[in-house]
Design a protein around this motif. Structure first.
Motif, mmCIF file in Angstrom:
data_model
loop_
_atom_site.group_PDB
_atom_site.id
_atom_site.type_symbol
_atom_site.label_atom_id
_atom_site.label_comp_id
_atom_site.label_asym_id
_atom_site.label_seq_id
_atom_site.Cartn_x
_atom_site.Cartn_y
_atom_site.Cartn_z
ATOM 1 N N ASN A 257 4.217 5.598 -5.853
ATOM 2 C CA ASN A 257 3.989 5.647 -7.217
ATOM 3 C C ASN A 257 2.912 6.717 -7.487
ATOM 4 O O ASN A 257 3.103 7.197 -8.538
ATOM 5 C CB ASN A 257 3.425 4.152 -7.699
ATOM 6 N N SER A 258 1.843 6.683 -6.689
ATOM 7 C CA SER A 258 0.813 7.620 -7.137
ATOM 8 C C SER A 258 1.181 8.961 -6.760
ATOM 9 O O SER A 258 0.717 10.088 -7.532
ATOM 10 C CB SER A 258 -0.398 7.523 -6.277
ATOM 11 N N ILE A 259 2.126 9.284 -5.663
ATOM 12 C CA ILE A 259 2.661 10.535 -5.477
ATOM 13 C C ILE A 259 3.445 10.944 -6.667
ATOM 14 O O ILE A 259 3.257 12.262 -7.237
ATOM 15 C CB ILE A 259 3.436 10.745 -4.051
ATOM 16 N N GLU A 260 4.309 10.090 -7.100
ATOM 17 C CA GLU A 260 5.271 10.770 -8.116
ATOM 18 C C GLU A 260 4.247 10.570 -9.693
ATOM 19 O O GLU A 260 4.621 11.570 -10.425
ATOM 20 C CB GLU A 260 6.300 9.264 -8.481
ATOM 21 N N HIS A 261 3.272 9.844 -9.924
ATOM 22 C CA HIS A 261 2.412 10.314 -10.827
ATOM 23 C C HIS A 261 1.541 11.597 -10.868
ATOM 24 O O HIS A 261 1.892 12.213 -12.126
ATOM 25 C CB HIS A 261 1.066 9.369 -10.774
ATOM 26 N N GLY A 262 1.498 12.040 -9.858
ATOM 27 C CA GLY A 262 0.848 13.590 -9.711
ATOM 28 C C GLY A 262 1.965 14.269 -9.785
ATOM 29 O O GLY A 262 1.610 15.443 -10.504
ATOM 30 N N ARG A 263 3.175 14.100 -9.591
ATOM 31 C CA ARG A 263 4.282 15.036 -9.844
ATOM 32 C C ARG A 263 4.518 15.137 -11.030
ATOM 33 O O ARG A 263 4.928 16.421 -11.742
ATOM 34 C CB ARG A 263 5.443 14.814 -8.906
ATOM 35 N N ILE B 249 0.779 -1.316 0.123
ATOM 36 C CA ILE B 249 0.026 0.036 -0.096
ATOM 37 C C ILE B 249 0.744 1.395 -0.067
ATOM 38 O O ILE B 249 0.633 2.293 -0.750
ATOM 39 C CB ILE B 249 -0.929 0.071 1.172
ATOM 40 N N HIS B 250 2.054 1.245 0.668
ATOM 41 C CA HIS B 250 2.946 2.118 0.719
ATOM 42 C C HIS B 250 3.667 2.452 -0.469
ATOM 43 O O HIS B 250 3.860 3.657 -0.986
ATOM 44 C CB HIS B 250 3.931 1.928 1.939
ATOM 45 N N HIS B 251 3.823 1.412 -1.501
ATOM 46 C CA HIS B 251 4.249 1.413 -2.675
ATOM 47 C C HIS B 251 3.447 2.196 -3.480
ATOM 48 O O HIS B 251 3.752 2.838 -4.361
ATOM 49 C CB HIS B 251 4.857 0.171 -3.209
ATOM 50 N N ILE B 252 2.046 1.745 -3.400
ATOM 51 C CA ILE B 252 0.884 2.547 -4.371
ATOM 52 C C ILE B 252 1.049 3.956 -3.683
ATOM 53 O O ILE B 252 0.979 4.843 -4.915
ATOM 54 C CB ILE B 252 -0.440 1.931 -3.883
#
Length: 405
Positions: free
Chosen positions: A100-106, A94-97
């Motif tokens: 990855n989603s934080i980097e996707h937003g950036r 879940i922390h990997h999600i």
């Protein structure tokens, strides 16, 4: 008291009236299916995103995919690792999600024309594609759909939050860089005023007067750029104002001001012939100033910084070389990108060459050109800039942030 030999109670399985053993088998089956259909899911997602999300067609395929395949892999791993749909919330995946989603937003913040609603739309398509693939293969358990939805919802929340923060960070950095650059011409102007000495002779007085005048004009132009940077959208950089000019005088001015400000030796290798073309003079000066400042800052203090200017029929070539320790190879690839500086700021690793290099690449590409870096032990560091003298017409153009080196 519950027997320690019994499995934990699966409240979602109870809610959906699904036997524990069947749910366990279906989670493994779903994980295997999604893994085998991984490329199909990503390809279908890409196809629908290109059709439905307005900003997507302007993004190249690699950039479009970004961290989405990683998020799918994390969901598959969660399904594969657990016996029920209750305990996954404590899974490190879940922390990997989240990561990855934080980097996707950036990443989406540096992609032109993206908005919050388009990011949410991308995830909605992602969720729908996964569900359609599962239905197509006779997997219909609501508890599994709930797990997948919760994982994607978490990714949406993180991506939207990261996107918003990144836009604010870009705006802050661009304005901060402009504000910092304004100090240089104002400091040069003040120094020029302090150096005024009528006994030094008319020639020296005229030189100091010219330097101060040019510095004040440059500060005014930068303030105009500061006002243009107050509103920044996803993927946008600074506003440039192109006009037909001889850029040679701007280069000479930067060199003379640098020689006045820095005690280190600076050598300028160029001819006095005109360099005519369509440029943003202020932006080219800022590009050169950033390269000189970094060369002085990270170079060997007892060896010169060498600036070479080569004027070709279509191109203007600028190189700035300094001696000193090279930039590590693993840092060279991303040194010009906004994302690189964002990660470096969060991780607080090594020294930063500053968002000024992001600006250098933006200015070079806005002039139809490019930037190259050579940094090796025994050679030092050299930045080479190519500017197309005729790729623009007079007028204002907003630059784009670069996400790839």
């Amino acid at each position: 008291m519950e027997s320690p030999l019994l499995p934990s109670i699966n409240t979602k399985a109870i809610a959906f009236n699904i036997p524990y053993s069947l749910l366990y088998k279906n989670m493994k089956k779903t994980a295997r299916l999604l893994n085998s259909k991984r490329d199909e899911v990503i390809d279908q997602w890409e196809k629908e995103v290109l059709q439905q999300v307005k900003a997507a067609p302007t993004t190249n395929k690699i950039a479009l995919h970004d961290h989405v395949p990683n998020i799918l892999d994390d969901i598959i791993e969660i399904l594969n690792r657990h016996e029920n749909t209750d305990d996954y919330l404590n899974d490190e995946k879940i922390h990997h999600i989240e990561e990855n989603s934080i980097e996707h937003g950036r990443h989406r913040a540096t992609s032109p024309n993206y908005t919050v609603d388009q990011i949410i739309h991308e995830y909605m398509i992602f969720h729908n594609v996964i569900i359609k693939v599962l239905h197509k293969n006779d997997i219909t358990e609501e508890s599994l759909f709930h797990l997948i939805k919760c994982s994607i919802d978490k990714a949406v929340l993180n991506s939207v939050s990261s996107f918003t923060e990144s836009i604010q960070e870009m705006q802050s950095k661009l304005i901060g860089t402009l504000a910092h650059d304004i100090r240089n011409p104002l400091a040069a102007a003040r120094m020029g005023i302090e150096m005024i000495n009528y006994e030094a002779g008319k020639e020296r007085l005229e030189k100091v007067k010219k330097m101060s005048y040019n510095s004040v004009n440059k500060a005014i132009e930068l303030i105009e750029g500061l006002l243009d940077s107050i509103t920044v959208k996803a993927g946008e950089g600074i506003m440039l104002s192109f006009s037909e000019m001889d850029i040679n005088e701007n280069i000479q001015t930067v060199y003379e001001e640098a020689c006045e400000v820095f005690s280190e030796e600076i050598i300028l290798d160029k001819t006095d012939e005109p360099i005519n073309g369509t440029f943003d003079g202020t932006a080219v000066r800022r590009l050169l100033e950033n390269l000189i400042t970094n060369a002085i800052k990270y170079g060997h203090s007892e060896k010169p910084v060498v600036i070479k200017i080569k004027n070709e029929e279509e191109w203007l070539n600028i190189s700035v070389h300094n001696h000193g320790e090279p930039i590590p190879m693993d840092k060279q690839e991303g040194i010009f990108t906004f994302l690189h500086h964002g990660k470096q700021q969060r991780e607080k690793k090594l020294k930063s060459y500053g968002i000024g290099l992001t600006l250098v690449k933006m200015v070079a590409e806005a002039h139809g050109g490019s930037v190259a870096l050579r940094s090796e032990k025994g050679f030092g560091t050299e930045f080479k800039i190519r500017l197309n003298k005729y790729s623009n017409v007079p007028g204002k153009v907003r630059t784009l942030l670069n996400t790839e080196a």
